[in-house]
Design a protein around this motif. Sequence first.
Motif, PDB file in Angstrom:
ATOM      1  N   ILE A   1       0.832  -1.199   0.000  1.00 39.43           N
ATOM      2  CA  ILE A   1       0.000   0.000   0.000  1.00 39.43           C
ATOM      3  C   ILE A   1       0.867   1.250   0.000  1.00 39.43           C
ATOM      4  N   THR A   2       1.950   1.238   0.764  1.00 38.61           N
ATOM      5  CA  THR A   2       2.860   2.383   0.791  1.00 38.61           C
ATOM      6  C   THR A   2       3.409   2.680  -0.594  1.00 38.61           C
ATOM      7  N   GLU A   3       3.683   1.619  -1.352  1.00 44.29           N
ATOM      8  CA  GLU A   3       4.222   1.782  -2.692  1.00 44.29           C
ATOM      9  C   GLU A   3       3.185   2.321  -3.673  1.00 44.29           C
ATOM     10  N   MET A   4       1.905   1.973  -3.460  1.00 45.18           N
ATOM     11  CA  MET A   4       0.877   2.270  -4.456  1.00 45.18           C
ATOM     12  C   MET A   4      -0.103   3.351  -4.031  1.00 45.18           C
ATOM     13  N   GLN A   5      -0.184   3.651  -2.739  1.00 45.00           N
ATOM     14  CA  GLN A   5      -1.220   4.554  -2.236  1.00 45.00           C
ATOM     15  C   GLN A   5      -1.076   5.947  -2.826  1.00 45.00           C
ATOM     16  N   VAL A   6      -2.202   6.485  -3.291  1.00 47.39           N
ATOM     17  CA  VAL A   6      -2.236   7.874  -3.738  1.00 47.39           C
ATOM     18  C   VAL A   6      -2.304   8.778  -2.511  1.00 47.39           C
ATOM     19  N   PRO A   7      -1.419   9.768  -2.354  1.00 47.58           N
ATOM     20  CA  PRO A   7      -1.447  10.633  -1.180  1.00 47.58           C
ATOM     21  C   PRO A   7      -2.796  11.322  -1.029  1.00 47.58           C
ATOM     22  N   GLN A   8      -3.280  11.403   0.208  1.00 42.34           N
ATOM     23  CA  GLN A   8      -4.576  12.018   0.484  1.00 42.34           C
ATOM     24  C   GLN A   8      -4.386  13.286   1.311  1.00 42.34           C
ATOM     25  N   LEU A   9      -5.280  14.221   1.117  1.00 42.05           N
ATOM     26  CA  LEU A   9      -5.252  15.443   1.908  1.00 42.05           C
ATOM     27  C   LEU A   9      -5.666  15.151   3.341  1.00 42.05           C
ATOM     28  N   GLY A  10      -5.237  16.010   4.268  1.00 44.38           N
ATOM     29  CA  GLY A  10      -5.523  15.785   5.668  1.00 44.38           C
ATOM     30  C   GLY A  10      -6.932  16.200   6.053  1.00 44.38           C
ATOM     31  N   ASP A  11      -7.907  15.775   5.318  1.00 46.03           N
ATOM     32  CA  ASP A  11      -9.306  16.084   5.581  1.00 46.03           C
ATOM     33  C   ASP A  11      -9.920  14.918   6.327  1.00 46.03           C
ATOM     34  N   ARG A  12     -10.856  15.182   7.216  1.00 46.15           N
ATOM     35  CA  ARG A  12     -11.527  14.107   7.941  1.00 46.15           C
ATOM     36  C   ARG A  12     -12.525  13.379   7.070  1.00 46.15           C
ATOM     37  N   SER A  13     -12.939  13.993   5.984  1.00 45.43           N
ATOM     38  CA  SER A  13     -13.945  13.376   5.135  1.00 45.43           C
ATOM     39  C   SER A  13     -13.301  12.410   4.155  1.00 45.43           C
ATOM     40  N   VAL A  14     -14.064  11.347   3.824  1.00 46.98           N
ATOM     41  CA  VAL A  14     -13.662  10.352   2.833  1.00 46.98           C
ATOM     42  C   VAL A  14     -14.685  10.437   1.711  1.00 46.98           C
ATOM     43  N   PRO A  15     -14.265  10.632   0.480  1.00 51.83           N
ATOM     44  CA  PRO A  15     -15.233  10.848  -0.599  1.00 51.83           C
ATOM     45  C   PRO A  15     -16.148   9.656  -0.820  1.00 51.83           C
ATOM     46  N   THR A  16     -17.372   9.944  -1.202  1.00 52.52           N
ATOM     47  CA  THR A  16     -18.301   8.910  -1.621  1.00 52.52           C
ATOM     48  C   THR A  16     -18.986   9.372  -2.896  1.00 52.52           C
ATOM     49  N   ARG A  17     -19.713   8.492  -3.540  1.00 50.15           N
ATOM     50  CA  ARG A  17     -20.379   8.856  -4.782  1.00 50.15           C
ATOM     51  C   ARG A  17     -21.357   9.999  -4.538  1.00 50.15           C
ATOM     52  N   SER A  18     -21.397  10.941  -5.468  1.00 51.41           N
ATOM     53  CA  SER A  18     -22.215  12.137  -5.285  1.00 51.41           C
ATOM     54  C   SER A  18     -23.689  11.799  -5.109  1.00 51.41           C
ATOM     55  N   GLU A  19     -24.156  10.704  -5.748  1.00 55.86           N
ATOM     56  CA  GLU A  19     -25.564  10.332  -5.645  1.00 55.86           C
ATOM     57  C   GLU A  19     -25.944   9.918  -4.223  1.00 55.86           C
ATOM     58  N   LEU A  20     -24.938   9.545  -3.418  1.00 56.16           N
ATOM     59  CA  LEU A  20     -25.206   9.054  -2.066  1.00 56.16           C
ATOM     60  C   LEU A  20     -24.969  10.115  -0.998  1.00 56.16           C
ATOM     61  N   ALA A  21     -24.505  11.288  -1.394  1.00 55.10           N
ATOM     62  CA  ALA A  21     -24.105  12.305  -0.422  1.00 55.10           C
ATOM     63  C   ALA A  21     -25.230  12.683   0.535  1.00 55.10           C
ATOM     64  N   SER A  22     -26.469  12.722   0.043  1.00 49.11           N
ATOM     65  CA  SER A  22     -27.582  13.145   0.890  1.00 49.11           C
ATOM     66  C   SER A  22     -27.869  12.155   2.020  1.00 49.11           C
ATOM     67  N   LEU A  23     -27.358  10.930   1.894  1.00 44.51           N
ATOM     68  CA  LEU A  23     -27.599   9.928   2.935  1.00 44.51           C
ATOM     69  C   LEU A  23     -26.707  10.119   4.148  1.00 44.51           C
ATOM     70  N   LEU A  24     -25.650  10.918   4.017  1.00 44.92           N
ATOM     71  CA  LEU A  24     -24.619  11.004   5.043  1.00 44.92           C
ATOM     72  C   LEU A  24     -24.516  12.412   5.618  1.00 44.92           C
ATOM     73  N   PRO A  25     -24.361  12.543   6.921  1.00 43.93           N
ATOM     74  CA  PRO A  25     -24.108  13.858   7.505  1.00 43.93           C
ATOM     75  C   PRO A  25     -22.832  14.453   6.921  1.00 43.93           C
ATOM     76  N   GLY A  26     -22.917  15.679   6.457  1.00 45.24           N
ATOM     77  CA  GLY A  26     -21.759  16.296   5.838  1.00 45.24           C
ATOM     78  C   GLY A  26     -21.535  15.874   4.405  1.00 45.24           C
TER      79      GLY A  26
END
Length: 220
Positions: free
Chosen positions: A20-45
């Motif tokens: 994973i260290t070799e392949m992981q794409v660096p992520q921003l230090g945000d607490r949120s984890v992206p999900t599909r836009s169609e599902l956003a209304s199901l989740l707080p935030g």
Amino acid sequence: MFEYCSMSAPSAVRALQQRITEMQVPQLGDRSVPTRSELASLLPGGALMRGCSYSVHGSLALALALIAGASASGMWCGAVGFPDLGLEAAAALGIALERFVLVPRPGDRTLGAVATLSEVLSVVLTRTSGPVRQADADRVAARLRERGAVLICVGDWPHPTSTLRVTDSRWQGLGTGRGILAQHTLTVQTMDRRGPSTRTISFDGGRPSAPRERILEALR
């Protein structure tokens, strides 16, 4: 896709961490984890949150779709306790199988495997067949908070950030025998800090030329 029959072996965990260290794409230090836009209304935030757990009832397809946004963004995800998981259906929903770890048969060590994977993966999917002891859930929750991982449980989980319960599920695009799963429409009851609510969401996630019965079985 990486399949581990036993996550208790330290060498297997170290090998996974290195990969994973070799392949992981660096992520921003945000607490949120992206999900599909169609599902956003199901989740707080409008997104999954690091260190949190989510309980999904009535639809493995919804649970997999929740993972898909994180997977597409370059994060590593995994599933524990799904020996019959339809990988073709998972890929059709947007999960990158090259960054997906599967522990199909953890036996009585399901929660141990979940805790182990949460050290190296961004999102872990599991399911429960009965009540989870609070002490066990607390240990997993502590690991999630420490590592900033997300747990999605198909079934009951103590004190989840959000509970999503599917009350109606409809497919469009399937004919008899073979066809394309063009769109999945779900009615979902949610319970979270916003209070109870019912929402209807639709998302694409089909693959052509697959037997109808096999697709529907994989996405139950």
